[in-house]
Design a protein around this motif. Structure first.
Motif, PDB file in Angstrom:
ATOM      1  N   LEU A  24       0.824  -1.206   0.000  1.00 47.75           N
ATOM      2  CA  LEU A  24       0.000   0.000   0.000  1.00 47.75           C
ATOM      3  C   LEU A  24       0.862   1.263   0.000  1.00 47.75           C
ATOM      4  CD1 LEU A  24      -2.810  -1.023   2.512  1.00 47.75           C
ATOM      5  CD2 LEU A  24      -3.059  -0.665   0.048  1.00 47.75           C
ATOM      6  N   ILE A  25       1.927   1.242   0.803  1.00 45.22           N
ATOM      7  CA  ILE A  25       2.828   2.400   0.845  1.00 45.22           C
ATOM      8  C   ILE A  25       3.493   2.592  -0.515  1.00 45.22           C
ATOM      9  CG2 ILE A  25       4.976   3.270   1.842  1.00 45.22           C
ATOM     10  CD1 ILE A  25       4.146   1.958   4.482  1.00 45.22           C
ATOM     11  N   LEU A  26       3.963   1.488  -1.104  1.00 45.95           N
ATOM     12  CA  LEU A  26       4.621   1.569  -2.406  1.00 45.95           C
ATOM     13  C   LEU A  26       3.655   2.089  -3.467  1.00 45.95           C
ATOM     14  CD1 LEU A  26       7.300   0.968  -3.830  1.00 45.95           C
ATOM     15  CD2 LEU A  26       6.432  -1.320  -4.325  1.00 45.95           C
ATOM     16  N   ARG A  27       2.430   1.601  -3.447  1.00 43.38           N
ATOM     17  CA  ARG A  27       1.439   2.065  -4.413  1.00 43.38           C
ATOM     18  C   ARG A  27       1.112   3.537  -4.184  1.00 43.38           C
ATOM     19  NH1 ARG A  27      -3.868   3.060  -5.171  1.00 43.38           N
ATOM     20  NH2 ARG A  27      -4.804   2.331  -7.136  1.00 43.38           N
ATOM     21  N   ASP A  28       1.000   3.921  -2.918  1.00 38.27           N
ATOM     22  CA  ASP A  28       0.694   5.309  -2.585  1.00 38.27           C
ATOM     23  C   ASP A  28       1.759   6.249  -3.134  1.00 38.27           C
ATOM     24  OD1 ASP A  28      -0.676   7.411  -1.496  1.00 38.27           O
ATOM     25  OD2 ASP A  28       0.001   7.079   0.556  1.00 38.27           O
ATOM     26  N   MET A  97     -10.954   7.879   0.203  1.00 38.37           N
ATOM     27  CA  MET A  97     -11.746   8.204  -0.984  1.00 38.37           C
ATOM     28  C   MET A  97     -11.055   7.746  -2.269  1.00 38.37           C
ATOM     29  SD  MET A  97     -13.563  11.876  -0.363  1.00 38.37           S
ATOM     30  CE  MET A  97     -14.601  11.522  -1.774  1.00 38.37           C
ATOM     31  N   ILE A  98      -9.741   7.948  -2.335  1.00 35.12           N
ATOM     32  CA  ILE A  98      -8.998   7.617  -3.548  1.00 35.12           C
ATOM     33  C   ILE A  98      -8.767   6.113  -3.675  1.00 35.12           C
ATOM     34  CG2 ILE A  98      -6.788   7.910  -4.730  1.00 35.12           C
ATOM     35  CD1 ILE A  98      -6.655  10.723  -3.538  1.00 35.12           C
ATOM     36  N   ASN A  99      -8.482   5.465  -2.541  1.00 31.66           N
ATOM     37  CA  ASN A  99      -8.087   4.054  -2.579  1.00 31.66           C
ATOM     38  C   ASN A  99      -9.186   3.095  -2.143  1.00 31.66           C
ATOM     39  OD1 ASN A  99      -5.346   4.613  -3.366  1.00 31.66           O
ATOM     40  ND2 ASN A  99      -4.966   5.281  -1.273  1.00 31.66           N
ATOM     41  N   LEU A 113      -5.531   1.365   4.784  1.00 29.70           N
ATOM     42  CA  LEU A 113      -5.371   2.557   3.948  1.00 29.70           C
ATOM     43  C   LEU A 113      -4.983   3.763   4.789  1.00 29.70           C
ATOM     44  CD1 LEU A 113      -8.514   2.182   1.627  1.00 29.70           C
ATOM     45  CD2 LEU A 113      -6.179   1.393   1.185  1.00 29.70           C
ATOM     46  N   LEU A 114      -5.647   3.893   5.938  1.00 27.93           N
ATOM     47  CA  LEU A 114      -5.337   5.017   6.833  1.00 27.93           C
ATOM     48  C   LEU A 114      -3.915   4.917   7.359  1.00 27.93           C
ATOM     49  CD1 LEU A 114      -8.635   5.158   8.966  1.00 27.93           C
ATOM     50  CD2 LEU A 114      -7.988   6.642   7.073  1.00 27.93           C
ATOM     51  N   PHE A 115      -3.547   3.728   7.831  1.00 27.48           N
ATOM     52  CA  PHE A 115      -2.247   3.562   8.465  1.00 27.48           C
ATOM     53  C   PHE A 115      -1.110   3.773   7.478  1.00 27.48           C
ATOM     54  CE2 PHE A 115       0.880   0.582  10.708  1.00 27.48           C
ATOM     55  CZ  PHE A 115       1.285   1.582  11.594  1.00 27.48           C
ATOM     56  N   SER A 116      -1.257   3.251   6.262  1.00 31.02           N
ATOM     57  CA  SER A 116      -0.191   3.409   5.269  1.00 31.02           C
ATOM     58  C   SER A 116      -0.013   4.878   4.898  1.00 31.02           C
ATOM     59  CB  SER A 116      -0.494   2.571   4.024  1.00 31.02           C
ATOM     60  OG  SER A 116      -1.695   2.994   3.398  1.00 31.02           O
ATOM     61  N   ARG A 117      -1.129   5.609   4.742  1.00 31.89           N
ATOM     62  CA  ARG A 117      -1.027   7.028   4.401  1.00 31.89           C
ATOM     63  C   ARG A 117      -0.421   7.828   5.562  1.00 31.89           C
ATOM     64  NH1 ARG A 117      -3.466  10.405   0.583  1.00 31.89           N
ATOM     65  NH2 ARG A 117      -3.342   8.512  -0.702  1.00 31.89           N
ATOM     66  N   ILE A 118      -0.767   7.460   6.783  1.00 35.36           N
ATOM     67  CA  ILE A 118      -0.183   8.147   7.951  1.00 35.36           C
ATOM     68  C   ILE A 118       1.331   7.981   7.968  1.00 35.36           C
ATOM     69  CG2 ILE A 118       0.010   8.011  10.473  1.00 35.36           C
ATOM     70  CD1 ILE A 118      -3.028   7.415  10.504  1.00 35.36           C
ATOM     71  N   LEU A 119       1.811   6.760   7.704  1.00 38.63           N
ATOM     72  CA  LEU A 119       3.255   6.521   7.702  1.00 38.63           C
ATOM     73  C   LEU A 119       3.952   7.350   6.624  1.00 38.63           C
ATOM     74  CD1 LEU A 119       3.421   2.643   8.245  1.00 38.63           C
ATOM     75  CD2 LEU A 119       3.894   4.455   9.907  1.00 38.63           C
ATOM     76  N   VAL A 120       3.351   7.404   5.434  1.00 39.73           N
ATOM     77  CA  VAL A 120       3.941   8.191   4.343  1.00 39.73           C
ATOM     78  C   VAL A 120       4.016   9.665   4.730  1.00 39.73           C
ATOM     79  CG1 VAL A 120       3.609   9.000   1.975  1.00 39.73           C
ATOM     80  CG2 VAL A 120       3.249   6.594   2.527  1.00 39.73           C
ATOM     81  N   GLU A 121       2.958  10.192   5.330  1.00 42.81           N
ATOM     82  CA  GLU A 121       2.927  11.612   5.679  1.00 42.81           C
ATOM     83  C   GLU A 121       3.880  11.944   6.830  1.00 42.81           C
ATOM     84  OE1 GLU A 121       1.490  13.990   3.947  1.00 42.81           O
ATOM     85  OE2 GLU A 121       0.992  12.378   2.559  1.00 42.81           O
ATOM     86  N   ILE A 122       4.042  11.027   7.768  1.00 39.76           N
ATOM     87  CA  ILE A 122       4.994  11.262   8.860  1.00 39.76           C
ATOM     88  C   ILE A 122       6.415  11.346   8.320  1.00 39.76           C
ATOM     89  CG2 ILE A 122       6.062  10.211  10.902  1.00 39.76           C
ATOM     90  CD1 ILE A 122       3.314   9.190  11.706  1.00 39.76           C
TER      91      ILE A 122
END
Length: 264
Positions: A24-28, A97-99, A113-122
């Motif tokens: 998920l992180i890689l795709r994001d 919404m996107i994923n 989805l939430l957790f992967s996006r949080i890690l990317v943003e941190i």
């Protein structure tokens, strides 16, 4: 070709979850920033551009920093924690919404989805902080706070607040998709009232009292108090942390028990 796993493998539950999270992180990263590191670099540099635009405006107008002798340090200490909060809260909202179609894979849940996006943003926020600090050093400003632990706690509080508000946003968007635009307008109001460009504690007490209900303002003051301990800035630490944690708890409850069933 999707990077998500499509077949069962002989892995432990923990290994399977980590594999899904990594995918998920890689795709994001690939879908949002492109295959090149330049795309990701633009996202990291954008908060830095924001901070130094403020510095440039005040320098051009020959306005003194509201506190201390350094304009760059004053604006950076206020803008970075507020931007970290805003970026996380906004991107967490957009992640579901996107994923959303990815949840049709049995391995992927909304929480993933939430957790992967949080890690990317941190990670993105941390890199932006490093870039801002490096530029401050390059222009002759010392970015090391008088109280480093307080500064770190202030940034962590901004992250917690961003996660909490972002989770609430996911729940609201599940009911009202137009909230994405509404939150963009609301973020502008929060930013203006967060004390990035001024020192809220110097305002009349009647105004300052109500402004302190803005948790983003408290995050900015939390970090600034580490750099200007002599300024007498008072921060309600418990209020900020509990605001973020309570928002996250309410948001996750609504997403799991209400939004998921509505959209299932």
């Amino acid at each position: 070709m999707s990077v998500l796993p499509t077949a069962q493998t002989q892995k432990s539950p923990a290994e399977s979850y980590l594999h899904v999270l990594y995918a998920l992180i890689l795709r994001d990263v690939r879908t949002r920033f492109g295959a090149s590191l330049w795309g990701y670099g633009v996202i990291v540099l954008w908060p830095c551009v924001h901070v130094f635009m403020l510095i440039g405006i005040y320098t051009f107008q020959k306005l003194a920093a509201p506190l201390g002798d350094s304009r760059p340090l004053f604006f950076a200490t206020g803008a970075v924690p507020v931007l970290v909060f805003q970026y996380i809260s906004r991107e967490v909202m957009k992640s579901v919404m996107i994923n959303r179609p990815l949840t049709y894979y049995p391995q992927v849940k909304i929480f993933d989805l939430l957790f992967s996006r949080i890690l990317v943003e941190i990670v993105t926020g941390f890199l932006a902080l490093l870039v801002v600090s490096s530029i401050l050093v390059a222009i002759g400003t010392n970015p090391i706070p008088a109280d480093p632990i307080t500064a770190v706690c202030g940034y962590v509080a901004a992250i917690i607040l961003g996660i909490g508000i972002g989770t609430i946003n996911v729940a609201i968007v599940g009911f009202f998709p137009g909230w994405m635009i509404g939150y963009a307008l609301f973020s502008i109001l929060m930013y203006i009232s967060s004390g990035v460009m001024f020192l809220p504690s110097y305002l009349p007490e009647q105004i300052y009292y109500w402004m302190k209900f803005n948790p983003a303002l408290q995050c900015a003051e939390w970090v600034r108090s580490a750099y200007y301990p002599y300024a007498g800035i008072h921060v309600d630490h418990l209020y900020v942390i509990m605001f973020g944690l309570t928002s996250a708890a309410i948001g996750l409850f609504l997403v799991k028990h209400v939004v998921s069933k509505m959209q299932g």
